[in-house]
Write an enzyme that holds these catalytic residues in place. Structure first.
Site, PDB file in Angstrom:
ATOM      1  N   GLY A  57     102.175   9.674  77.974  1.00 13.95           N
ATOM      2  CA  GLY A  57     103.106   8.552  77.792  1.00 13.95           C
ATOM      3  C   GLY A  57     102.458   7.220  78.103  1.00 13.95           C
TER       4      GLY A  57
ATOM      5  CB  SER B  58      98.496   4.762  72.702  1.00 19.05           C
ATOM      6  OG  SER B  58      98.894   4.302  71.433  1.00 19.05           O
TER       7      SER B  58
ATOM      8  CE1 TYR C 172      95.679   2.770  76.142  1.00 18.57           C
ATOM      9  CE2 TYR C 172      93.454   2.517  75.287  1.00 18.57           C
ATOM     10  CZ  TYR C 172      94.567   3.311  75.524  1.00 18.57           C
ATOM     11  OH  TYR C 172      94.549   4.627  75.139  1.00 18.57           O
TER      12      TYR C 172
ATOM     13  NE  ARG D 254      84.826   2.877  69.248  1.00 17.19           N
ATOM     14  CZ  ARG D 254      86.091   3.252  69.349  1.00 17.19           C
ATOM     15  NH1 ARG D 254      86.858   3.338  68.262  1.00 17.19           N
ATOM     16  NH2 ARG D 254      86.627   3.522  70.513  1.00 17.19           N
TER      17      ARG D 254
END
Ligand code: 15L
Length: 247
Positions: free
Chosen positions: A51, A54, A115, A153
């Site tokens: 959760g 993201s 993040y 990548r």
């Protein structure tokens, strides 16, 4: 993919999915609200904590979903007697390592975004609850979960969904887990990560990114060149908002 592996599964999200099957148990919760988190962890043996927000976002979003939300999850899990947590960390906790450097699970975090900082925070919080309270915690620094690697990548960091399930099951079931950090990456020839810690626990990835090299190279050719993104493992998360003198 965890259906059948455990007798009871409960899933949760901030929004109720439209496609819940009749045999699925779901409880909605906002991770930033401790009382709601208490309800979703009650009676649970193990948690797969996916959760949160993201990708990179404004500080308030990261703070609520990924910092406060992660704290609430670990604290409520511990208070409820949950035994194990598998935490979805991210490659962005270490995104500022250059692609030219191979890194293992024990390196100092080098986040590439707010993040990424929140994922480093979650790893640290997991260590605290493991060491101080005996929770069994596995942090998976996930690369990119997708059906196939979508650019150059991702040829290095791709994680086949079935391989993620394998890592999750190690975290939920392996008897020797106390606190571990794994890379969430398949068996990619171009990987930047030494994932021997996961292998030590029996991880045998099945996905091979090289099988998709031609399509990844073709997709990459359509992207604009970006020297900062191409230098560092975190890619666009590194070049986004970047205004340092390159060193
Ligand atoms: C992540 O951590 C994100 O959750 C995912 O959406 C991708 O952006 C991935 O990293 C990536 O680095 O490709």
């Amino acid at each position: 993919m965890l259906k059948g592996a455990f007798p009871h599964l409960r899933s949760s999200d901030i929004r109720t999915p439209a496609d819940l099957a009749a045999d699925e148990t779901f409880l909605a919760a906002d991770l930033a609200d401790y009382a709601q988190v208490e309800k979703i962890v009650a009676g649970v043996d193990g948690i797969v904590h996916l959760g949160g927000f993201s990708v990179e976002g404004p500080w308030d979003t990261i703070l609520n979903a990924n910092i406060v939300g992660c704290y609430n999850l670990f604290e409520a899990a511990y208070r409820a007697g949950v035994k194990r947590v598998v935490f979805a960390s991210s490659n962005h906790a270490v995104g500022f390592y250059p692609r030219a450097q191979r890194v293992g699970a024990a390196v100092t975090v080098r986040p590439d975004s707010r993040y990424g900082v929140s994922k480093a925070f979650g790893e640290a919080l997991g260590a605290l609850y493991a060491d101080k309270h005996g929770l069994r915690v596995t942090c998976v620094r996930i690369g990119n979960v997708a059906d196939s690697p979508v650019d150059l990548r991702r040829l290095s960091i791709w994680l086949k969904p079935e391989d993620l399930v394998q890592l999750v099951r190690i975290g939920l079931e392996h008897p020797d887990i106390r606190y571990e950090v794994f890379y969430g990456v398949s068996d990619n020839a171009a990987s930047w990560w030494d994932n021997s810690n996961a292998q030590r626990f029996g991880y045998r990835p099945q996905g091979r990114a090289e099988e998709f090299r031609a399509q990844a190279v073709a997709a990459q050719a359509k992207l604009d060149p970006d020297p900062i993104s191409q230098r560092y493992q975190g890619g666009p998360f590194c070049s986004d908002e970047y205004d340092a003198e390159p060193n």
